[in-house]
Scaffold this active site. Structure first.
Site, mmCIF file in Angstrom:
data_model
loop_
_atom_site.group_PDB
_atom_site.id
_atom_site.type_symbol
_atom_site.label_atom_id
_atom_site.label_comp_id
_atom_site.label_asym_id
_atom_site.label_seq_id
_atom_site.Cartn_x
_atom_site.Cartn_y
_atom_site.Cartn_z
ATOM 1 N N ASP A 163 -2.231 -50.922 -1.888
ATOM 2 C CA ASP A 163 -1.442 -50.118 -0.949
ATOM 3 C C ASP A 163 -0.233 -49.525 -1.666
ATOM 4 O O ASP A 163 0.518 -50.246 -2.317
ATOM 5 C CB ASP A 163 -0.998 -50.974 0.237
ATOM 6 N N SER A 212 -0.272 -45.796 6.077
ATOM 7 C CA SER A 212 -1.429 -46.552 5.616
ATOM 8 C C SER A 212 -2.618 -46.485 6.574
ATOM 9 O O SER A 212 -3.757 -46.668 6.138
ATOM 10 C CB SER A 212 -1.056 -48.016 5.380
ATOM 11 N N ASP A 271 -2.217 -55.649 9.992
ATOM 12 C CA ASP A 271 -1.590 -54.484 9.351
ATOM 13 C C ASP A 271 -2.593 -53.325 9.235
ATOM 14 O O ASP A 271 -3.801 -53.508 9.354
ATOM 15 C CB ASP A 271 -1.053 -54.891 7.977
ATOM 16 N N THR A 273 -3.973 -51.377 6.982
ATOM 17 C CA THR A 273 -5.103 -51.240 6.059
ATOM 18 C C THR A 273 -6.305 -52.089 6.479
ATOM 19 O O THR A 273 -7.406 -51.544 6.616
ATOM 20 C CB THR A 273 -4.647 -51.535 4.618
ATOM 21 N N GLU A 453 -7.163 -55.780 -0.023
ATOM 22 C CA GLU A 453 -5.908 -55.014 -0.106
ATOM 23 C C GLU A 453 -4.795 -55.775 -0.836
ATOM 24 O O GLU A 453 -4.484 -56.911 -0.484
ATOM 25 C CB GLU A 453 -5.387 -54.669 1.306
ATOM 26 N N ASP A 458 2.930 -51.830 -1.894
ATOM 27 C CA ASP A 458 3.613 -50.882 -1.008
ATOM 28 C C ASP A 458 4.884 -51.466 -0.399
ATOM 29 O O ASP A 458 5.952 -50.856 -0.461
ATOM 30 C CB ASP A 458 2.646 -50.479 0.101
ATOM 31 N N HIS A 462 8.641 -50.013 -1.001
ATOM 32 C CA HIS A 462 9.561 -49.584 0.067
ATOM 33 C C HIS A 462 10.942 -50.207 -0.166
ATOM 34 O O HIS A 462 11.968 -49.562 0.039
ATOM 35 C CB HIS A 462 9.055 -50.048 1.437
ATOM 36 N N HIS A 501 -2.036 -44.115 -0.628
ATOM 37 C CA HIS A 501 -0.968 -43.145 -0.872
ATOM 38 C C HIS A 501 -0.068 -43.745 -1.930
ATOM 39 O O HIS A 501 -0.159 -44.949 -2.219
ATOM 40 C CB HIS A 501 -0.154 -42.888 0.408
HETATM 41 ZN ZN LIG Z 1 4.067 -48.250 3.171
#
Ligand SMILES: [Zn+2]
Length: 682
Positions: A163, A212, A271, A273, A453, A458, A462, A501
């Protein structure tokens, strides 16, 4: 009177006339037609449209507005290529159901679980009649792709999704874990050994910057979703579980071939994903309904392995730490066709507002073995286990850096580390979960689809917590190695490594010019920008940072001399001291985050690294780095891998996987070599 005023004046006269039902131009209108298309939205028969597999199921929907409050839409019929669609069409008035701006007598016309076998471009039309006899019609289009009969059929599909893992995250992990000498990497990442790599365009249905949910669902439904949506098209209602659905790869392969589904993540299992493989909702935050759907719709998805964090959604609301609640749940009507048809035609579960449900015991009653820590995961005999539920934390699992730190401390007889603060000192690593998932799914004779995942690449990007996403990328790559070894031991499994992404606009700007002890001294001096100027080394000043890798596969320490340095392009304001943060930022999804000891963790980007007095002004507002629109790499291994090259849309991946799983592996036209014509010189 100027011309502008005159225009406004006549507009008001026109509106008044219409309200008095004297308006000659009044007519009912179609304001939305699903699947979305440019033919409907702009009148352009653009080549970029919704695409489906032959037989893949999806919902049709139209929103129709009568031309006056006292009118009703009394009938609505969809037609495909000029022929009426005979499937039952549910008509539902907006009343309290719809978003602001739509009148109560606007009507939703819906056909659930529709499918088309014939490949090609299809024209979808809605024809509706108003109570006064006026009619309205609108058209859109979609494509059913052609599957060609090919060579070898793929039995198993593994997608490993890092992620937020862009090219920079991959490179950073390689520099730290692989090391460089003479300008070349010493020990390549597993994902760098895959024979085929392409680039993925990641935009969602409504933004160049995806979150996501649509980032995942594009890979496994073949269609673009709006941000925050999972396996559904947008609609005009407030209910986040009634949106038009699109059949997932898991559902298609389970329905047509009996394949099993496995979902493994380091995040909370609700979540975006993991849920974006098995759950249909336009609200990725609706956790109670999401986890209920995992179990209740396992007959649709074939869900057999589910592992990650997220126990808070499985515990009855009365138990401390539970997050179950009616606000995040759903219940379909048994009589109103608008949602009753989801149950009737899709075969989906009814749902129930049941915050007191014990989903842990319900999973076990459905034949799932339950495991709550690494020790009990290790003890599971895959030869005797068909279905597995593993929940290793209340919400998101701890990240690799903290799990490894906890393991090393425990080996020295120490405690009081981050995993102890969270109350989960014995969490498995992602590669350990992946190995167990594969051992269990391997027993499913008709094959499987497994999604793994690496979630906190990710989440920690962040937070711009460099060392935490770096070690999570290394952890993720160790899971990649497990999947590759599985595929290598047989010839019927394809492995895809990619991301949904990029996150945070990560830039590998260079390396530190100072030792770690000098860096600590500079931080204590609180030099602010002077700290940056002495530390940040660019070009040849960066050299090759040299991390020592311990036997557990992770750096002995991340606070080395001349460390790697990372910048962030979608930075929110943050304090930075370039050293490893002892604690992660507070995670608002954790139930006990406002209680000690978790409440003592830094609350945000400005509450961390204060001593060095070096603040970096951000380019995005708010208190977190954001996703970016940059393409992400995809690497493929196994039979069929060569279809995954070039610059692809994320939705293309779905059709290539489905092709390989249903009709066999076919090389893309661009890869079939043509005889070379030698042109003679004149
Ligand atoms: Zn994110």
């Amino acid at each position: 009177m100027n011309q502008h005023f005159s225009k406004i004046h006549s507009f008001f006269l026109f509106v008044l006339a219409c309200q008095a039902s004297l308006c000659a131009q009044a007519a009912p209108t179609v304001t939305r037609l699903t699947p979305p298309s440019e033919l409907f939205s702009s009148g352009q028969a653009a080549p970029v449209i919704a695409r489906f597999l032959p037989g893949q199921r999806f919902d049709l929907q139209a929103t129709i507005r009568p031309d006056a409050v006292d009118k009703q839409i009394i009938s609505a019929t969809f037609s495909l290529d000029g022929k009426d669609i005979v499937a039952p069409t549910a008509l539902k008035n907006c009343e309290a159901l719809c978003i602001k701006g739509l009148p109560a007598n606007a009507t939703l016309a819906t056909v659930r679980a529709f499918s088309v076998d014939a490949p090609g471009l299809h024209t979808l039309r809605i024809n509706a009649t108003q109570s006064d006899g006026q009619t309205v019609s609108a058209q859109g289009n979609f494509e059913v792709v052609t599957l060609v009969k090919g060579g070898q059929k793929i039995k198993n599909i593994i997608i490993l999704l890092g992620d937020g893992m862009g090219a920079a995250q991959r490179t950073a992990a390689r520099i730290v874990a692989g090391g460089y000498v003479q300008g070349k990497v010493i020990a390549p990442m597993a994902m760098d050994t895959f024979p085929v790599t392409g680039m993925i365009k990641t935009a969602s249905l409504n933004s160049i910057v995806t979150d996501s949910s649509p980032g995942m669902t594009a890979y496994v439904s073949g269609n673009k979703n709006n941000n925050n949506s999972e396996g559904v098209f947008p609609d005009d209602t407030l209910d986040s579980f009634d949106n038009p659905r699109i059949e997932y790869l898991s559902e298609y392969l389970h329905r047509t071939q009996g394949k099993a589904l496995g979902l493994v993540t380091t995040a909370d299992v609700f979540d975006a994903t993991p849920a974006g493989n098995a759950v249909h909702t336009s609200n990725r935050g609706a956790g109670t309904g999401i986890v209920d759907q995992y179990l209740d719709d396992r007959g649709l998805t074939g869900l057999s392995v589910l592992m990650g964090g997220g126990r808070k959604w499985f515990l009855p609301a009365s138990i401390p730490g539970s997050a179950r609640g009616d606000r995040t749940d759903y219940a379909f009507s048994s009589t109103d066709a608008h949602t009753a048809d989801i149950v009737k035609r899709w075969g989906a579960a009814q749902g129930n507002l049941d915050k007191d449900r014990n989903l842990l015991t319900d999973f076990q009653a459905a034949g799932f073995t339950y495991t709550s820590d690494k020790s009990s995961l290790d003890a599971i005999d895959p030869a005797k286990t068909d279905r597995l539920l593993g929940l290793f934390a209340l919400s998101n699992m701890n990240v690799a850096l903290d799990k490894i730190d906890g393991r090393r401390a425990k080996a020295l007889g120490q405690s009081g580390r981050v995993v102890d603060d969270y109350g989960f000192p014995d969490q498995p690593m992602l590669d350990e979960m992946t190995a167990k998932a594969l051992a269990i799914l391997d027993r499913h004779k008709k094959g499987f689809f497994l999604m793994v995942e690496g979630a906190s690449i990710d989440k920690q990007a962040h937070a711009m917590d460099t060392e935490r996403w770096l070690l999570d990328t290394i952890e993720f790559d160790r899971a990649v190695a497990i999947a590759k070894a599985y595929a290598q031991s047989r010839s019927d499994t394809i492995v895809i490594v990619t991301a949904d992404h990029e996150c945070a606009g990560v830039a590998l700007i260079g390396g530190s010019r100072v030792s770690d002890s000098r860096l600590q001294a500079l931080v204590r001096e609180g030099g602010g920008t002077a700290l940056r100027n002495e530390v940040v080394g660019v070009y040849e000043q960066a050299g090759f940072p040299k991390y020592k890798i311990a036997t557990d596969g992770y750096p002995q320490t991340t606070d080395i001399d001349n460390r790697i340095l990372v910048g962030y392009g979608s930075n929110a304001d943050r304090m930075e001291d370039f050293r490893t943060n002892l604690q992660p930022l507070q995670d608002n999804q954790q139930p006990f985050t406002k209680q000690e000891p978790l409440s003592t963790y830094p609350s945000g980007l400005l509450a961390r690294d204060q001593e060095g007095k070096y603040m970096i002004t951000g380019q995005v507002p708010g208190d977190t780095a954001t996703h970016t629109a940059t393409d992400v790499p995809l690497s493929a291994f196994g039979p069929g891998a060569y279809a995954f090259t070039g610059v692809m849309d994320n939705t293309d991946v779905f059709f290539k996987l489905a092709q390989a799983a249903t009709k066999g592996v076919v090389l893309p036209a661009s890869m079939i070599s043509k005889p070379i014509r030698v042109r003679r010189k004149p």
